[in-house]
Design an enzyme around this catalytic site. Structure first.
Site, PDB file in Angstrom:
ATOM      1  N   ASN A  42      31.431 -12.764  35.476  1.00 49.69           N
ATOM      2  CA  ASN A  42      31.323 -13.733  34.382  1.00 49.69           C
ATOM      3  C   ASN A  42      30.003 -14.489  34.502  1.00 49.69           C
ATOM      4  OD1 ASN A  42      32.617 -14.863  36.672  1.00 49.69           O
ATOM      5  ND2 ASN A  42      33.622 -16.444  35.488  1.00 49.69           N
ATOM      6  N   ILE A  43      29.449 -14.785  33.341  1.00 46.80           N
ATOM      7  CA  ILE A  43      28.137 -15.439  33.259  1.00 46.80           C
ATOM      8  C   ILE A  43      28.264 -16.606  32.294  1.00 46.80           C
ATOM      9  CG2 ILE A  43      25.689 -15.127  32.695  1.00 46.80           C
ATOM     10  CD1 ILE A  43      26.193 -12.048  33.103  1.00 46.80           C
ATOM     11  N   GLU A  44      28.178 -17.805  32.829  1.00 45.79           N
ATOM     12  CA  GLU A  44      28.385 -18.993  31.994  1.00 45.79           C
ATOM     13  C   GLU A  44      27.058 -19.538  31.481  1.00 45.79           C
ATOM     14  OE1 GLU A  44      30.923 -21.475  34.422  1.00 45.79           O
ATOM     15  OE2 GLU A  44      32.629 -20.140  34.030  1.00 45.79           O
ATOM     16  N   CYS A  53      32.863 -13.181  29.818  1.00 50.04           N
ATOM     17  CA  CYS A  53      33.770 -12.826  30.916  1.00 50.04           C
ATOM     18  C   CYS A  53      33.264 -11.596  31.674  1.00 50.04           C
ATOM     19  CB  CYS A  53      35.146 -12.488  30.359  1.00 50.04           C
ATOM     20  SG  CYS A  53      36.045 -13.869  29.655  1.00 50.04           S
ATOM     21  N   GLU A  55      34.894  -8.907  32.455  1.00 49.46           N
ATOM     22  CA  GLU A  55      35.326  -7.638  31.865  1.00 49.46           C
ATOM     23  C   GLU A  55      34.344  -7.194  30.778  1.00 49.46           C
ATOM     24  OE1 GLU A  55      37.032 -10.371  32.392  1.00 49.46           O
ATOM     25  OE2 GLU A  55      39.186 -10.034  32.538  1.00 49.46           O
ATOM     26  N   CYS A  88      38.920 -10.217  25.760  1.00 48.90           N
ATOM     27  CA  CYS A  88      38.622  -9.044  26.602  1.00 48.90           C
ATOM     28  C   CYS A  88      39.650  -7.940  26.389  1.00 48.90           C
ATOM     29  CB  CYS A  88      38.550  -9.447  28.073  1.00 48.90           C
ATOM     30  SG  CYS A  88      37.053 -10.380  28.446  1.00 48.90           S
TER      31      CYS A  88
HETATM   32  N1  THU Z   1      37.033 -15.354  32.892  1.00 48.19           N
HETATM   33  C1  THU Z   1      36.710 -14.042  33.088  1.00 48.19           C
HETATM   34  O1  THU Z   1      35.549 -13.716  33.369  1.00 48.19           O
HETATM   35  N2  THU Z   1      37.678 -13.116  32.955  1.00 48.19           N
HETATM   36  C2  THU Z   1      39.003 -13.393  32.803  1.00 48.19           C
HETATM   37  O2  THU Z   1      39.815 -12.491  32.807  1.00 48.19           O
HETATM   38  C3  THU Z   1      39.435 -14.789  32.633  1.00 48.19           C
HETATM   39  C4  THU Z   1      38.339 -15.799  32.503  1.00 48.19           C
HETATM   40  C5  THU Z   1      35.991 -16.356  33.092  1.00 48.19           C
HETATM   41  C6  THU Z   1      35.471 -17.078  31.892  1.00 48.19           C
HETATM   42  C7  THU Z   1      34.908 -18.333  32.516  1.00 48.19           C
HETATM   43  O3  THU Z   1      33.598 -18.065  33.010  1.00 48.19           O
HETATM   44  C8  THU Z   1      35.817 -18.594  33.699  1.00 48.19           C
HETATM   45  O4  THU Z   1      36.467 -17.362  33.965  1.00 48.19           O
HETATM   46  C9  THU Z   1      36.830 -19.674  33.470  1.00 48.19           C
HETATM   47  O5  THU Z   1      37.545 -19.456  32.317  1.00 48.19           O
END
Ligand code: THU
Length: 129
Positions: A42-44, A53, A55, A88
């Protein structure tokens, strides 16, 4: 590739997560039809909504390299079993109607689902034909 190996790749990808806001690291690894593996984290973003996310990072990497069929995808996170968000699940549906989704805590502790169990009666490319 074995499920354990796919989970290992997801755990490695998780370490790359860029999560200064949630501090919640997620990793994913998928295996495509031809056996190639693509990973993602995941990359915020400071503006929050552009965040992506793990995935979808993995899936978009695969598709952008010409691999449109997901056989299986493994997901790992910091907490207990972490299931893909609705967005996702929909993206997996597009490229992996019959995909196996592996939700893992470790290489030895995982649960396995068919995408259809996580997204029953999903909307996909066939519905537009
Ligand atoms: N997130 C994912 O990358 N995949 C998931 O299945 C659930 C949520 C990430 C999004 C965000 O960066 C962090 O988790 C918190 O929600």
């Amino acid at each position: 590739m074995e499920k354990k190996e796919l989970i290992k790749k997801a755990l490695e990808a998780q370490q790359k997560a860029y999560v200064p806001y949630s501090k919640f690291k997620v990793g994913a690894a998928l295996i495509a039809e031809d056996g190639k593996v693509f990973t993602g984290c995941n990359i915020e973003n400071a503006a929050y909504s552009p965040s992506v996310c793990a995935e979808r990072t993995a899936i978009f990497k695969a598709v952008s390299e010409g691999n449109r069929k997901i056989k299986a995808i493994a997901v790992v996170a910091d907490s207990d079993y972490t299931y893909p968000c609705g967005v996702c699940r929909q993206v997996i549906r597009e490229f992996g109607r019959d995909a196996i989704v592996i939700i893992a805590k470790s290489e030895d502790e995982y649960k396995e689902y068919k995408l259809d169990e996580l997204l029953p009666h999903g909307f996909g490319p066939e519905n537009l034909k």
